[in-house]
Design an enzyme around this catalytic site. Structure first.
Site, PDB file in Angstrom:
ATOM      1  N   TYR A  45     -19.765 -35.635 -11.084  1.00  0.00           N
ATOM      2  CA  TYR A  45     -20.453 -34.632 -10.268  1.00  0.00           C
ATOM      3  C   TYR A  45     -21.647 -34.022 -11.009  1.00  0.00           C
ATOM      4  O   TYR A  45     -22.507 -33.397 -10.402  1.00  0.00           O
ATOM      5  CB  TYR A  45     -19.499 -33.500  -9.844  1.00  0.00           C
ATOM      6  N   LYS A  73      -7.836 -43.450 -15.024  1.00  0.00           N
ATOM      7  CA  LYS A  73      -7.933 -44.811 -14.480  1.00  0.00           C
ATOM      8  C   LYS A  73      -8.308 -45.716 -15.656  1.00  0.00           C
ATOM      9  O   LYS A  73      -9.327 -46.404 -15.656  1.00  0.00           O
ATOM     10  CB  LYS A  73      -8.989 -44.831 -13.363  1.00  0.00           C
ATOM     11  N   ASP A 104      -4.229 -43.729  -8.931  1.00  0.00           N
ATOM     12  CA  ASP A 104      -3.705 -44.235  -7.655  1.00  0.00           C
ATOM     13  C   ASP A 104      -2.192 -44.014  -7.570  1.00  0.00           C
ATOM     14  O   ASP A 104      -1.663 -43.614  -6.519  1.00  0.00           O
ATOM     15  CB  ASP A 104      -4.065 -45.716  -7.444  1.00  0.00           C
ATOM     16  N   ASP A 151     -10.505 -33.118  -7.916  1.00  0.00           N
ATOM     17  CA  ASP A 151     -10.984 -32.631  -6.620  1.00  0.00           C
ATOM     18  C   ASP A 151     -10.102 -33.210  -5.507  1.00  0.00           C
ATOM     19  O   ASP A 151      -9.613 -32.497  -4.629  1.00  0.00           O
ATOM     20  CB  ASP A 151     -12.447 -33.100  -6.455  1.00  0.00           C
ATOM     21  N   ASP A 168      -6.446 -31.337  -3.510  1.00  0.00           N
ATOM     22  CA  ASP A 168      -6.335 -31.150  -2.059  1.00  0.00           C
ATOM     23  C   ASP A 168      -5.060 -31.792  -1.528  1.00  0.00           C
ATOM     24  O   ASP A 168      -4.389 -31.246  -0.656  1.00  0.00           O
ATOM     25  CB  ASP A 168      -7.552 -31.760  -1.339  1.00  0.00           C
TER      26      ASP A 168
END
Ligand code: NAD
Length: 358
Positions: free
Chosen positions: A143, A193, A225, A249, A253
């Protein structure tokens, strides 16, 4: 004790939920003998309307003069992406995080006992309980990396976003994860990852080094994942989950959904030294703003985090959390958490009931 709190009421439901929370804070002050001074800080769409910029000069300094910052929410369709950057509320949010050096975002995801029915997972999974802390790196990664677009010869326009992490950035958030775990159930799950990304391989090697420094804390690596899947299958296995900005992020959620309502979840953003910032995870909910419909609980629980982490007043934090649980156990519900046939109360009444339980 005396504390100075910066209040960013913001836009939409922000002012309503902050109002109720301030009254809760004062009630706790009355009970435990603390005094609070509030400094109103203008930021967001309301600041754009008032003076033409969402992040007025001096905002960060004003916040830095306080012991903690409490934010309602900023933003709304009125100040959309067609506006210049300095008028958009999101610009202010990024700026305040940067100016206060808030690199660690804490989001507890707790399934409140009275709301097991609101959990979308299987009942037997929900009954095992959910009480995890998502710790997201907030100021690095993709980001904030270099981005761009360029024309290629044969593939049309191409775009890139660069993901970069330094050892220093990983170590400071990693350390926080181990420290937080020591105050909880002593387990850290580090999400990456590493089977694909170089940043993740560096992340993992730093985390392994830190794990040796904290032998009393159980440690595991989890691929992102797999983590997304485990949060649906068995969220009760997690205590502290630490990860980089973009993975955090998305996963935070997901974790918030398993607890039932977005209106219930608090968060804190912390750096080294400057005051931490506390806010609900939801936005300004323009669809219900000004109608006495918003659930104030996420903001009230954010205040509980403020007592615990910024003021080091754990008993006061416990009292707020218990008051929320009592209100919910007694059947008080705002519209977002109501079941068919139950009565609905508004923002103000919910605040009042919680105060009565303090
Ligand atoms: P949102 O969280 O504001 O709303 C999503 C849905 O949840 C809406 O239906 C809303 O009514 C409901 N909801 C949210 N909070 C609630 C509460 N306390 N009680 C009951 N219902 C609640 O997300 P959105 O609609 O995507 O965003 C609206 C605005 O908020 C946008 O401008 C966005 O940029 C901004 N936003 C701000 C922040 C922040 O200030 N930190 C965070 C997220 C979004």
């Amino acid at each position: 004790m005396n504390f100075k709190i910066a209040l960013i009421r913001g836009d939409g439901i922000g002012p309503e939920i902050i109002n109720e929370t301030v009254k809760v804070i004062d009630k706790v002050g009355e009970k435990f003998g603390h005094a609070f001074e509030y400094i109103d800080v203008l930021m967001g769409g309301c600041a754009t309307d008032a003076i033409g910029t969402s992040y007025p000069e001096g905002t960060a300094e004003l916040c830095k003069s306080c012991d903690a910052v409490l934010l309602g929410a900023v933003g709304g369709p009125k100040w959309g992406s067609d506006r210049p950057a300095q008028e958009r509320p999101e610009t202010a949010l990024l700026a305040i995080r940067k100016d206060l050096g808030l690199y660690a975002n804490l989001r507890p995801a707790v399934l409140r006992p009275a709301l097991i029915d609101a959990c979308p997972l299987k009942r037997e999974t929900a009954e095992q309980g959910i009480d995890l802390l998502m710790l997201r790196e907030l100021t690095g990664g993709i980001y904030f990396g270099k981005r761009g677009r360029y024309q290629t010869e044969d593939r049309g326009v191409e775009a890139t976003d660069l993901m970069a992490y330094s050892e220093k950035e990983i170590e400071r958030i990693g350390r926080r994860a181990f420290e937080m775990a020591r105050l909880r159930r002593k387990k850290v799950s580090s999400v990456d990852k590493a089977n694909v990304l170089e940043t993740s391989r560096l992340w993992r090697s730093v985390m392994h080094r830190l794990a040796e420094e904290y032998p009393d804390v159980a440690y595991e690596d989890v691929l992102v994942d797999n983590c997304a899947m485990q949060l649906m299958r068995d969220p009760g296995q997690f205590d502290v989950v630490v990860t980089e900005n973009m993975f955090g992020d998305i996963l935070s959620d997901e974790a918030s959904m398993v607890t039932g309502s977005i209106g219930l979840l608090p968060s804190a953003s912390m750096g080294d030294g400057a005051p931490a910032l506390y806010e609900p995870i939801h936005g300004s909910a323009p669809d219900i703003a000004g109608q006495d419909k918003a659930n104030p609980i996420a903001t009230i629980l954010s205040a509980a985090m403020m007592f615990r982490y910024s003021f080091q007043l754990g008993d006061e934090a416990d009292v707020i959390e218990e008051a929320v649980d009592k209100a919910l156990a007694a059947g008080w519900r705002t519209a977002d958490i109501v079941n068919l046939g139950e009565a609905i109360v508004g923002t103000r009444r919910m605040g009042e009931v919680i105060r009565e339980n303090i």
